[in-house]
Every structure is written in C-alpha cells, then in structure tokens.
Design an enzyme around this catalytic site. Structure first.
Site, PDB file in Angstrom:
ATOM      1  N   LYS A  47      87.729  43.293  69.145  1.00  0.00           N
ATOM      2  CA  LYS A  47      86.813  44.072  70.136  1.00  0.00           C
ATOM      3  C   LYS A  47      86.819  45.583  69.944  1.00  0.00           C
ATOM      4  O   LYS A  47      85.838  46.127  69.981  1.00  0.00           O
ATOM      5  CB  LYS A  47      87.035  43.558  71.567  1.00  0.00           C
TER       6      LYS A  47
ATOM      7  N   GLU B 260      80.454  44.510  80.172  1.00  0.00           N
ATOM      8  CA  GLU B 260      81.114  43.252  80.605  1.00  0.00           C
ATOM      9  C   GLU B 260      82.107  42.613  79.998  1.00  0.00           C
ATOM     10  O   GLU B 260      82.382  43.234  78.776  1.00  0.00           O
ATOM     11  CB  GLU B 260      79.671  42.123  80.424  1.00  0.00           C
TER      12      GLU B 260
ATOM     13  N   SER C 281      91.307  36.582  65.813  1.00  0.00           N
ATOM     14  CA  SER C 281      90.204  37.425  66.286  1.00  0.00           C
ATOM     15  C   SER C 281      91.174  38.383  67.432  1.00  0.00           C
ATOM     16  O   SER C 281      91.084  39.617  67.704  1.00  0.00           O
ATOM     17  CB  SER C 281      89.140  36.915  67.061  1.00  0.00           C
TER      18      SER C 281
END
Lengths: 254, 406, 406, 254
Positions: B82, B104, B372
């Site tokens: 992210k 969000e 990830s």
C-alpha cells in the site's frame, strides 16, 4: 407534453415552483402513497422518486439510511417503476425518477427507459452519470422523451455549464453547495454569484436543491430560481411525526 | 479512462473539476521523468525499495516443482505494498497544493499507509473504515490515531470496505477544494485505476530485474491476491507483454459455491455493474444492489475489482482462481514453519494457488508469489482463526486488568 | 576475548570444547571473504538490506538544529536489527553442522528473529523468555510458536532477560553436541561480543555510504539505545576511528536516581562484575547479587552491558546518557506524528537524547539515530502506556467473546 | 594439612569417600547447622557449602531455587563465611566453598581468600572460572593454601584435562554428564570410558558428581572414583522431609 414545458406552464402561476423528494419503499410504499397525496394536495409541482440503491455515494446520512431501510424491506426496481406509474396516473404533476446509474445499467437501459415511458415518468436524475459516461443514456432519453436532468455544481466552470446545458433536458438542478444531501446550506453572496452564473449558462428552468429546509430559504430563492427542491427535510419529518405531517409542512413553505 | 468495456468515471458533477485537475496533474507527473526519480528516491530512503525477492528454498523442495520466489512487499514501511501507491499520491498532493487527505481502508493497511504519508507530508488526515473492520483491525486504528489521523468508523451498509469508500466520497464532495481522496486500490473512477497501477508497477519493475539476476530468466507464472487489485496490477504490469502466465487469486471465503466469498472474476456470482465511480464486475443481485461479501481477509472483502483486471480477465490475459479461508490458514501455517515468513491473510491467498500449482511446474522454472503484506498485524484475526488457547488466556487476563482498574 | 578490562569467557568447563569450536569457526568465517558475501546476499534477499537512511525533515525543522537522519533497522525482516546477528549466526551453525538452536529473548525480537532463522535454515528451536516478558510480549510468543519454535517461560529470578540467559546456558550445557546458543546481543562470553558486533557492523558499513550520499559528509553524532548493546555496537563500529561523536542511551526508567532503571554506564548504580560468562559493569549489590532493573522497554531491561561498550565508556570513546520512560513516550509520540514512523520503545530511547541535543547542533551538521526496531509489535505495551480507552474497550470486548465461548 | 592430603588419609579407611553439598542460608542457617551435623555424624568426608548467587548458570532447578530463596531470606556473603568458619571449627572434616566467580570478584579476591583461610576453608569450587580467566585466583589459592578445585567434563579433551590437572589442587571434580546439577545420570559404558580417561589424566583424587542419588550409584563408583558427590538430592530430601531425614539417608548410602 415534456417536462420543461410543464414546469414553464406551472411557473406562470407561481413565484417559485416546489419539487419534493421521496425514497421509494421508505418507510413503505403505503406511506409513500400518503406522502405523495399530501404533497400534491398542498401544491407541490414536481416529485422526484428515488429508487433505492445500496451505494448512494452522493447522499447524506438521512437519505442513505432511507435507501438501506427500503432495501431491507425488500424493495425492488419493478415495484418502484410500478409505483411511479401509479402516481403519474393518479396525479397531474410531473414525476421523476432519481437513482444511481447501476440501477438502470443492471436493469438494462433500453428496458428501463421503455418501462419509465410507459409509466409516464417525465425525467431522470442520475447523480453519478456525467454526460461523458452516458452516450447511450442520452440517446435513449431523447428517443423516449424523458428528460435527462443534469446538475450544476458550485465548482462547475462556465465551459462545463455550457456542456451540461447542451446535454440536459427539463431543467437544470443547481446544487447549492459542496457536499451531500441533507445538510443546511447558507445562501450568502457566494451563493448569489453562483446562481447568477447558473442563470447565465442555461435557458432551461433552474431548480435549487441541497439543504433547503424552510420558508425562509424558499423566500430567498424567489426571483432567482424557478424551483426549490426539498429533499431530506420531508424524510426527517416523516421519521419524526409520520406521513400526516407532510401536508402542513408543505403548506407552510409558501 | 476505459479499459475495454470497463472503468470510466461515474462521478457526481461536484467532483468534475477536481478530477480534471487530478488528470492534469497525473499526466504532468507521468510525463515528467523527474517525478518518477523523486518517487524512487522517496521509496528508497523512506520505505525499503527495492524490496527483496526471496528464494523460498524450503517451500520449493517441499513441493518438488517450480522454484518458488517471494516478492517481499511486506518489508515496505507500514508493512504492505500500500505504501507504494500512497507515497506516490502524496507527492501528487504536494504538487496540487492540497493540505488534507482522506482515505478508505479495509484491512487497515491502506489507512495505516495514508496516515503515515500524511504525517510525513504534514497533511491533515481522515480515514474511513467500516465498523466491522475497525473491530477486526483495532491495532491499526490505534496507530493511525497515534500518527495524527482521525479514524471514522462507518456504520452504514455492510460496514466494510465498500461502505468506507462511499463515505470517503461523501467527505470528498463536501471538501473538494482542500482535500485529496487517496484511493487505496486500482479501482474507482479514472484516473485512479491507472494511476494506482502506475505507482504499484514499481513491484514488477523490480522483480523483472531481480528474477533475471537470481534465476536467469523470467518466471513461468506470477501469483497475486486480488481484492481491489492493486498489488496484482503492480506485480503483473511489466509482464503483460511477456510469456509469463499471470494468476490472480480471489477470496473464496467459505467456498465459491457458498455465496460467502468475494470472488468477482472467478465463479459466476458477479456481473457487470457501475458503482463507486467505475464499471466493473460486481457481486450484486439482479436489481443491481451490492451483495455482502465474505473473506477471512478484510482487504479482499470487497464487491468490486479493478476495471483493468476485468479487462485482462475478459481478454484472458490473466487467469483467476479462488482460495478458501481454510486453505489460506493452511498455506500461512506452512509458510511460517518452512520459511520463517508471515504473509498477511490477503497475501496468503496467492500462496494457496502457487502451492497448488508448483508441483506441476518443471524444476527449472520459477514462479513468483507477490507477498503483498505482512501478517503480524493480523494477530487478532490469525490467533483467533487458529483458536489459540494461550492467546485467549492472554486477552482475558489483560481485559481483567483493565476491567478491575476502570 | 578481552576489551581493555572487560569481557572474557567465564564459562563452565563443559562448554570449553564448544567454545573452542565456535572460536575456530568464527575465525574461519571472518577470514573467508566468501562468508561475508554469502551473508550480504542472504540479508539482501531475505531481509531488506541495505536498510534505508531516512532524512527526518519534519523533526529536523521542528528542532531547528542538526539534520536528523534515521537508520531504519525497523525495516529488516522481523522488524529489528536482531535479524542481522541471527542470520549471521545461522550461517555459522550451518557450517558447524549443528541442527538445533536456542536463544534467550527479552523484548521478544531476538526470539522472533531466531525462530525465523531456525525455520529458514530448518533447525529445531527453543526460545527462553522471562515469564514477565512473555506476558508483556505475548504476540511475539504466538508468532514464534507458529514458526515452529518452542517458547519456554522462565520462572526464576526476576523472570526477565537475565534469567532467560541463565536458562539458555543451562540448556546449552545439557545439549552442547547438537545445539548452538544464538546469543542475542554483544554480551556473554567471548567470542559472542565480538561476533555479534561483527554481524551488526553491517549497520554502520551502510550508513557510512548512505550519509555521504545524502549529506556529503560524516555525521556529527550517532545515537543508539543500549540494552545489551548490539545495535549500538553495530551502528558505532565503523565510526570508531572517525570524529563522529557516539552516544549510547540507556534505560532511565523512573529516573536515574530512582533505583528503578537499567543504566549501567551512566549513573553510579553499576559496578564491575562477572556474570553470564563475561566481565562488565553490572547493576548489582555490594555482595555481587544482581539487582532488579526497570524499563518500559523489555529489550533494555537488563543488568549487564556489552563489555566492548564498557571499554569504550572507560576510554571515553562513547558517551552514555539515559532516557526515562516518560521521555520515551513523548519522543515516540512526536516521531509518529511528525514522520509517520513508529520506533520500538527500545529505539525511542535514542530518539530522546537526539531530540535533546539536536537544537544545539549546527544546521549543516547531520546526526543519525539508529532506529533499532519497529514499535508496532509493542502495541500491548504502548497502548497500555498511553492508557488508550478504546484499546481497553477493544480488549475487554474480545475477552468477553472468548470467555463466553469457552 | 591441605585438602588432597586430608582426603587421601580418609580414603585409606574407606572404599569411597562421600562429599555432600548444602546451599548456605537455605532453608536457613539454623537448618544448615542441623544438616551438617547429621552429615558429619553419618560419615560424610567433605562438604561443599554453596554461597548463593543470583545467577547460578550451572545449577539446575533444585539448587537454583535454593539459591534464590536463600537470597530472598537476606543471606550475605559475610554470613556465609562466618558459618563456614563455625563449621570448620566444629567438625573435623574439610569444608569447601562452592560459588560463582562474581561473589569473589565483588568481595575482592584478596579479601575473600584471606577470610576463607581464616575460616579454615580447604578448597574452592568456582564452576564459571576456567583457569584461563583466573590468573590472580590461582596465585592467591597457592599463597593461601586453599585448593582451587577444577572440573573435568565429558567433553574435555586429553589436552584440556592435562591443563586442568596442572592448575587444580585438592581433587578433580569429574562431572558425570552434560547438563546442570540435579538430574539423574546413567553410568554406562561411555561413562566408564570417560572415568578411565579422567583417571589417566590426573594423579589427584577424583570425585564424581552430578546426578548421584542412591546407594546403587555409589556402589557403581567404588574402585573407579575416590569420592562420590551428593548434590541436589539432600536438598530435595530436606524440602520434603526436613533436616532430620538427612542422617538416615547418608547412612543408607554406604
């Protein structure tokens, strides 16, 4: 007769027109019937009927909750269209559908327009469908003579307003401020300037919505807008005092 | 803003101007080689890029097939891919002169990353997070608040990721002038899918070099989990024009036939739709109302999927599979025990499919699993899922301490 | 094995032969350039080395003095500098042909790192951890167990780090043939202090390059927290022959005059002693019995200190300061808010002293803070220390769920 | 008379000597007095008195706990030395101090040796002080005629044993197995071989310790070792049955 013409005719007899809003199936279709009756009998000129959607991104908490509760009751798109047909057949004012694009898209745009036309619906407000995204939509609107109502925002440039004016029909919905539905707006100098810009940008009637809550707000709009839009306020009223409170409220607005 | 039949920007008029500005700024950045250099410098000195490509020797031997490599996005600052997206958008926000960001978050990782970026760049920050996710990911909320962000639990709808997105849009239309919405994945209205993919493409830019160094040639396959799809897009991007087979793994939840899952592109429960500003395959009913989704991994628990992935799915350039919650826990367990690596529950989905296929691939071929994020943030979920008795005891005794003192 | 007056190897006879072998293997590795290359490759592909040196622009501006750089050991795999030492020892163990490793752990980070290394290398693994620390750091215990390690809570003495070390030695003397004791810090009998320092010296090897690139010259000062002293030794090592001033920061606990601290080299409560296999400054009473220590940071809560640091202290090559628990929480708070970075409680001690001195240092000078680990693992301690009400609520509600189900 | 000589003299009359162990101040000095009395009266030849240390790294759980409890009672090094002096003055067997190096180091090695000599202590067992680390210690031991007792371990090479033999005095303490105090050892072929190696490596008497618990163990050592060491077993006994159980236990060992 098409929407713009109907509104112009009604405007001839009034300082300002009044459009109100309901969420279909909230609190129930039965209540919707009573609310619409009281609205029409108290002189509302146009009603936007919101077909509930699970992701109403442009709506504030009051309408959002109404959408969710209606869906929780089991409201379907078919019921909404049937209800719209019933209202349009019962009352001599224009009825509009307001909803989000996915409702049409998933229903099939062709089919939706055909059914809306059969229901004698005069216009559609789809807040998440800017003209760029709606080629098919605008074609179908024209074919079916249902007005695609577009929105001016305080952030819209002159150029953008021109584009919207060229694509919209019926009237222009001027959003009074940034934000979602259901919050009080203040109608100061900025707002007057904005409204003047809107008026310059279109020959269509202009409606002003978002945050209009009382007679004072409406008085302030007279002479500057053609139609005032009462949105969340009637839902709050019904929540707190029941459908029978709507009539007196509408009456008190003029 | 379209990718084949998918994408677009279905946005309220009030956002039109803001999106225009974003498009312009994004294009300007994209065409400015100095921007990417600035981005690389930031990621190299603040996060940990290039993140390693780890040869998982024990897993490879265990399955006896392909050589398994793991791309270590878990080693980014804040513990997930992210950061790549968020720091990039942070640079854009700085260029646009805005002073506030909103976001969000589902699993909390994007919220963490955004709160971090906001602290670093000196922006005000509000994070929207479904109430269910707030409960699942309380530690992340704590840290976001500590970094100065305001975390707003969203109590509408299914109270998960999609509702947090709606609420963030509501904030944005109210505060467009001051605020940038840091969209967390390769979804949403254009230019977000493309822009997020651009920032995440740093992953495949790196692996392409790394796998050549470590293995001598490109991998046979790449596996990535797919929630919104940003880590998948990032890890696939530079391989789209190669022979490497790309495999996206969705949340199979209780099973793809159970109705309790979040599989949009594999399985048959999804259909084309338009919501949250873009057109893609959504899990929705026949009226177009979004369905509740289910996954043990909050970050995959989402109704939509990147429109770019819908396009690649339609064109058969990416294959999609699903991993069930149960398979995920088993793959996580094995990876911890054999490699000393703790993938996030989201990432563990990719491991599941890679483990299924590795034995059937020749030993001189490599596969890459995009990890990830790291799983140690998920302790409350993972310890719970393993039904760990001493964890429960620990929580109970801590609570007793708090109860008696308060 | 002596550094000035300090160090040595005060070990039971049963360990003599094992230490001989360890000495030999360590010397062989040190003299084999291929070993260091293998080590670098491992750290580059499995951990995240080189870890970034981050320019903390906001903190620098806030204090208005020196340019503050942060060495990001938090971005190592397992979240702390501990990985450097452990992976290096793992390579040695492989060379020695042993199949089992044991370790002590305080904060849990060395235990995590060792369990990770053991999983990666396929070793059996037992971790000794004081019962008090097990309670403070339950999440780490959970992960260690998940990675296949056996975690033994030590119930003797003060039930913290020093007791875990004693217990690990007891295991070692019982299982010398099969087992290597992965000592976690630059303490203990020779060759551990020197060997651990060697592996940790990778930190200063990197910063010396990095600071030249980012700042053009060497830093004025380097700050590192000092528990056992391995991150301090690692970050100081390559600067010992330079003009850079080296500052070690010990745990001031409730204050250096309170008796509730773990300051060995600053303050006057420590005296020379011999325990746990080496000679250094210990916190002990006049009979030579070790005292209880106190710190909010489990990893600094230790009676002894690296003999190499005792020597550098005596020779005035390193300056020592102390940071109190309260100062630590404030520095942590500021760092999170201004930089989006969460230092471990241990590392936050170094930040405290750097913050005190930064305003007095010229703006064209740089200082480096060695951020030995990340703080998000410490959530139970940190949320507790901040007395966060929603954290407590969360824990209480989780516990209620567990209590009702069980 | 020095330790080795004393032990040789005693050995002339016995198959095997017996050394026992106590932790000073545990459960109390009062109890220590009673235990020592029972040991001596039942024919123990030598007693090692452990001065408690907070970090007894080579001791197992039983002795570890005894160390900690003693310290918790407030036991000091001065008390231990005084108690040692009292015992040596009372009974005609050699008394040793066993402790960890920090106790001497912190007390001051010179001072410790001086006081130990005044107390008529015959030897010291310091398990964490290998000869390499004890230059001063060995010098002082020689000066004060207190035997520095060194340890052979199963892992010790011939070469190492030779070094230890050259530095140690009094006797060689052969640790029966890997590990800490207090666990049962098995005396199989490996052990016999190891003991033979020990015997070859030194001319001093050899004591065997670690895990000797009953008469059978001691029988097995006769002819191969000069002294058997009973460690944790008496502490367990005192814990479970009180000091008065020690006499009968010792009596039963021969």
């Amino acid at each position: 007769m098409q929407l713009e013409q109907i509104l112009r005719q009604r405007k001839e007899k009034k300082d300002i027109l009044l459009m109100t809003h309901i969420v279909l199936g909230y609190p129930s279709f039965e209540a919707n019937r009573e609310i619409v009756r009281q609205m029409v009998e108290n002189g509302v000129d146009c009603i936007e009927m919101q077909i509930p959607f699970s992701e109403p991104m442009a709506d504030g908490p009051v309408i959002l909750k109404a959408n969710q509760d209606s869906l929780a009751n089991g409201t379907t798109v078919a019921q909404c269209i049937a209800f719209g047909a019933e209202m349009a057949a019962t009352y001599d004012i224009p009825f509009l559908f307001m909803t989000y694009y996915n409702i049409l898209f998933k229903h099939g745009e062709d089919r939706f327009f055909t059914e809306a036309k059969e229901a004698n619906i005069k216009g559609l407000i789809i807040p998440d469908l800017p003209p760029e995204m709606g080629e098919n939509f605008f074609r179908l609107a024209k074919e079916n003579e249902i007005a695609p109502i577009l929105i001016f925002a305080p952030t819209s440039t002159q150029e953008r307003m021109a584009t919207l004016d060229s694509m919209g029909q019926g009237f222009i919905y001027c959003v009074a401020r940034r934000g979602v539905t259901g919050k009080k707006s203040s109608f100061g100098d900025d707002f007057n300037e904005y409204l003047a810009r809107c008026r310059n940008a279109t020959r269509m009637p202009i409606a002003v919505g978002f945050g209009i809550q009382d007679k004072e707000d409406i008085e302030a709009l007279k002479g500057r807008a053609d139609m005032a839009v009462i949105g969340s306020q009637t839902i709050r009223l019904v929540d707190e005092q029941g459908p029978e409170a709507v009539g007196p409220f509408i009456q008190g607005l003029r | 803003g379209f990718f084949g039949n998918w994408g677009g920007a279905y946005i309220p008029e009030i956002l039109h101007q803001t999106f225009q500005e974003l498009h312009v700024e994004y294009q300007r950045a994209k065409n400015d080689p100095a921007f990417w250099q600035e981005y690389l410098h930031l990621m190299r000195t603040y996060s940990c890029r290039p993140t390693p490509l780890t040869y998982a020797e024990n897993l490879s031997n265990h399955f006896g097939g392909a050589r398994i490599f793991i791309k270590r996005e878990d080693l980014n600052h804040t513990g997930a891919h992210k950061a790549n997206n968020v720091m990039g958008q942070g640079l854009l926000v700085k260029r646009m002169g805005k002073k506030r960001v909103i976001a969000e978050t589902g699993a909390g990782q994007h919220g963490m990353a955004t709160a971090t970026m906001a602290a670093k760049f000196g922006f005000d920050c509000t994070i929207y997070m479904g109430e269910v996710d707030v409960r699942r990911q309380r530690p992340n909320v704590f840290w976001m608040e500590k970094m100065g962000a305001t975390v707003v639990p969203v109590k509408d709808g299914s109270r998960t990721l999609k509702d947090a997105i709606n609420e963030a849009f509501r904030d944005w239309v109210t505060n467009i002038d001051s605020t940038h919405y840091v969209f967390g994945t390769a979804c949403g209205p254009a230019p977000f899918p493309e822009m997020v993919t651009w920032f995440q493409s740093i992953i495949s830019e790196e692996t392409k070099e790394q796998i050549k160094e470590l293995h001598g040639k490109l991998p046979a396959r790449i596996y990535a989990c797919v929630g919104g799809g940003s880590n998948a897009m990032g890890s696939f991007y530079h391989y789209l024009d190669t022979d490497t087979e790309l495999v996206g793994v969705e949340a199979g939840g209780h099973g793809i036939d159970s109705g309790m899952h979040a599989s949009r592109l594999c399985g048959t429960d999804a259909s084309p739709g338009v919501a949250q500003g873009y057109k893609t395959m959504f899990l929705q009913n026949e009226d177009g109302q979004m369905l509740e989704t289910h996954s043990v991994a909050a970050g995959l628990d989402y109704v939509g999927v990147s429109p770019i992935l819908s396009d690649l799915w339609e064109k058969k350039q990416v294959r999609f599979e699903a991993a069930t919650d149960k398979e995920v826990m088993a793959a996580l367990d094995l990876t911890m025990k054999l490699e000393g690596i703790i993938p996030a529950l989201e990432s563990s989905h990719a491991f599941v499919q890679a483990f299924k296929e590795a034995p059937t691939i020749a030993k001189d071929e490599a596969i890459i699993i995009n990890m990830s994020g790291r799983g140690d943030k998920d302790i409350f979920t993972i310890a719970h899922a393993y039904d760990d008795p001493s964890w429960k005891e620990f929580i109970i005794s801590r609570a007793a301490e708090y109860s008696s003192k308060s």
